[in-house]
Design a protein around this motif. Structure first.
Motif, PDB file in Angstrom:
ATOM      1  N   UNK A  17      33.201 -13.372   5.596  1.00  0.00           N
ATOM      2  CA  UNK A  17      32.643 -14.564   6.241  1.00  0.00           C
ATOM      3  C   UNK A  17      32.740 -14.454   7.759  1.00  0.00           C
ATOM      4  N   UNK A  18      33.863 -13.915   8.243  1.00  0.00           N
ATOM      5  CA  UNK A  18      34.032 -13.751   9.695  1.00  0.00           C
ATOM      6  C   UNK A  18      32.989 -12.788  10.258  1.00  0.00           C
ATOM      7  N   UNK A  19      32.827 -11.639   9.587  1.00  0.00           N
ATOM      8  CA  UNK A  19      31.850 -10.644  10.049  1.00  0.00           C
ATOM      9  C   UNK A  19      30.427 -11.179   9.938  1.00  0.00           C
ATOM     10  N   UNK A  20      30.148 -11.927   8.896  1.00  0.00           N
ATOM     11  CA  UNK A  20      28.811 -12.477   8.696  1.00  0.00           C
ATOM     12  C   UNK A  20      28.458 -13.464   9.801  1.00  0.00           C
ATOM     13  N   UNK A  21      29.421 -14.321  10.151  1.00  0.00           N
ATOM     14  CA  UNK A  21      29.193 -15.305  11.213  1.00  0.00           C
ATOM     15  C   UNK A  21      28.919 -14.626  12.546  1.00  0.00           C
ATOM     16  N   UNK A  22      29.720 -13.598  12.841  1.00  0.00           N
ATOM     17  CA  UNK A  22      29.528 -12.872  14.099  1.00  0.00           C
ATOM     18  C   UNK A  22      28.175 -12.157  14.128  1.00  0.00           C
ATOM     19  N   UNK A  23      27.789 -11.634  12.996  1.00  0.00           N
ATOM     20  CA  UNK A  23      26.525 -10.909  12.908  1.00  0.00           C
ATOM     21  C   UNK A  23      25.342 -11.856  13.133  1.00  0.00           C
ATOM     22  N   UNK A  24      25.399 -13.012  12.490  1.00  0.00           N
ATOM     23  CA  UNK A  24      24.317 -13.994  12.648  1.00  0.00           C
ATOM     24  C   UNK A  24      24.249 -14.477  14.092  1.00  0.00           C
ATOM     25  N   UNK A  25      25.431 -14.662  14.692  1.00  0.00           N
ATOM     26  CA  UNK A  25      25.468 -15.135  16.078  1.00  0.00           C
ATOM     27  C   UNK A  25      24.882 -14.107  17.040  1.00  0.00           C
ATOM     28  N   UNK A  26      25.163 -12.817  16.792  1.00  0.00           N
ATOM     29  CA  UNK A  26      24.649 -11.763  17.666  1.00  0.00           C
ATOM     30  C   UNK A  26      23.162 -11.504  17.436  1.00  0.00           C
TER      31      UNK A  26
END
Length: 566
Positions: free
Chosen positions: A486-495
């Motif tokens: 979930x942490x990596x997914x959020x960062x990916x969507x944000x970038x």
């Protein structure tokens, strides 16, 4: 006036005698996964198979010539971590509550770790004889040794203690391979230990434990040494049968021989240096191993054997726990063999005794002093221990869970899954071929009670507790993987990279594979609970049945589909 003069002379003589009596030094030279029959020292004179006819350890031979070899010496467990914890604290693995590698129950039983326990190092420092202590090489896995009484260590990671990977990589973060001129850190260990001796030998008493990464896999050796042994191997006449050739090679591996030679050379350099300093005769040196051999031939049933001994690493049969043990030092007669059973958790009370420490013995020590055994050999009285015998409590969740005890000549074994029991007279039948359980019911009852009562008294752990702890551990892994996803997914969507959709798919696939691997491991536990085999765990049969490896890789789509749809 004459009385006064006599008193003065007596005091002077007493002072000189006291001043002349130096505190002894101690060295433990600890090999990793070296089997009972893998040195060139015959550990039992009457057993030809108790030595290797190919591997050469001239400096272990030299040590044995100066001192005593033991035909019945044992490691605390058949795997490394349990033995390394046990030897430090002088306790059985049941009492330390660390019984096998990745002991999942230990984390529940010992949430605060082991810093309240007393190691060999801290015990010697309590003797108030100015001991300095050092440890080089593979650690105990549960804490850094600098936190457990050692003044000097080669631990360099910020948090992690030295473990297996430190014998292959420069550091855990970058995973950069060790240079070719330092295979398994053999030369680092040699140089650091000699520097320590140069600084302290002859100036103050010391205890140094050198814990080699050899001969643990993956195997590595210097190119010139390997070439020499490869040439020797190539010149040998070899069997043509595939199975016979495999056995032949595993008993004569050039790479394995190279590691043994290079570590043996280290032992020789230590003895040479101490001799130059005039300290060799004042130093007790113990050469031994943390468990039986992993690199070993197999029989037709695919079971390992070590010389004449059944099994090897991972199994508390004799091949997994009977290990080479040679000691030399002050008061020990040379070129002698002792057949009295000894175990590595005897070393702490032995050093306490040999150092003439006036400090109290640390609490909860299971071992007994071997001082009289070292000095008198087979003429010594029985070793007085707190534990009722040599206890090998191995409630593993991935290998056959066996709880065993040796008392006198007899070894009792209980399979904690099936409840099946065995009894061997390992003095006469060290191959463990003749099960006496049906012939000696009274002996079975006696040893079973001794073992159960002891394990219960020290909260040594039942196998069902271990299975549940493993499942709880897997639950924790799953939560951790999902949170990281979930942490990596959020960062990916944000970038918002240009290939966002593809990266999100890949991220989910990685998570699914990790979750599948955990599901497979849970299935292994389910099968293992009902698996009564003495010589294998359920893992291989589970993976074959469901068509999925424990890594999450699918090997048989049809079987995997059935498993996943259950």
């Amino acid at each position: 006036m004459k009385k006064l003069l006599f008193f003065f002379v007596s005091c002077l003589v007493s002072f000189c005698v006291f001043a002349d009596k130096k505190s002894p030094n101690f060295i433990i030279f600890y090999m990793d996964d070296l089997g009972w029959a893998q040195t060139s020292v015959k550990m039992m004179d009457e057993e030809p198979l108790s030595r290797s006819t190919f591997y050469e350890t001239p400096n272990v031979e030299r040590l044995a010539k100066r001192g005593m070899k033991f035909s019945n010496a044992y490691s605390p467990t058949p795997t490394c971590t349990g033995s390394r914890v046990s030897i430090q604290f002088g306790q059985t693995s049941a009492r330390t509550q660390y019984r096998f590698v990745h002991d999942v129950l230990s984390k529940k039983q010992r949430p605060n770790g082991y810093r309240d326990e007393i190691t060999i190092a801290s015990m010697l420092k309590q003797a108030k004889q100015n001991y300095i202590t050092a440890h080089y090489g593979k650690g105990i896995g549960v804490d850094k040794l600098e936190n457990l009484g050692y003044d000097v260590t080669d631990e360099y990671e910020e948090i992690a203690p030295n473990g297996n990977l430190h014998g292959d990589y420069i550091g855990l973060k970058n995973k950069k391979k060790l240079p070719k001129d330092d295979p398994k850190r053999i030369y680092s260990l040699t140089n650091e230990s000699l520097k320590f001796l140069d600084k302290h030998a002859g100036k103050r008493p010391f205890f140094m434990m050198i814990s080699h990464y050899a001969v643990h896999g993956p195997h590595a050796a210097s190119e010139d040494i390997l070439k020499k042994w490869q040439d020797r191997y190539d010149k040998l006449d070899k069997p043509t049968d595939k199975r016979d050739l495999d056995r032949f090679y595993r008993e004569r591996s050039p790479l394995f021989a190279s590691m043994i030679e290079e570590s043996d050379t280290h032992l020789g350099k230590l003895m040479d240096f101490l001799a130059e300093r005039g300290e060799l005769e004042n130093t007790y040196i113990i050469y031994t191993s943390d468990n039986g051999a992993e690199w070993a031939p197999r029989n037709k049933k695919r079971q390992r054997y070590n010389g004449p001994l059944t099994q090897g690493k991972y199994f508390p049969f004799e091949g997994g726990v009977r290990v080479p043990f040679v000691v030399a030092g002050p008061g020990i007669p040379g070129e002698t063999q002792c057949d009295i059973p000894v175990i590595q958790w005897d070393i702490l009370p032995t050093f306490h005794d040999l150092a003439n420490s006036t400090a109290p013995m640390p609490p909860n020590v299971d071992g007994g002093s071997l001082k009289e055994v070292f000095f008198k050999g087979n003429k010594a009285a029985d070793v007085k221990r707190v534990a009722p015998g040599l206890v090998f409590h191995f409630p593993s969740y991935y290998q056959p869970p066996l709880s065993c005890i040796r008392v006198g000549d007899f070894k009792f074994m209980r399979n904690m899954n099936s409840g099946e029991i065995r009894l061997y007279n390992v003095k006469e039948d060290y191959r463990e071929e003749n099960d006496l359980s049906k012939e000696m019911p009274e002996k079975i009852a006696q040893l079973d009670k001794l073992l159960r009562d002891y394990v219960q008294s020290v909260d040594g752990g039942e196998v069902e507790d271990v299975y549940q702890a493993a499942l709880d551990t897997f639950d924790g892994f799953e939560k951790s993987h999902r949170k990281a996803y979930e942490t990596k997914r959020s960062k990916l969507i944000k970038s918002n990279p240009t290939d966002l959709d593809a990266q999100l798919v890949k991220l989910r696939e990685d998570l699914d594979k990790k979750l599948l691997a955990i599901k497979v491991k849970r299935e292994m536990i389910k099968d293992q609970r009902n698996y009564g085999d003495w010589h294998s765990g359920a893992a291989v049969s589970t993976m074959k049945r469901i068509g999925i490896k424990k890594s999450g890789d699918i090997t048989d789509p049809e079987k995997a589909k059935v498993f996943l749809n259950q």
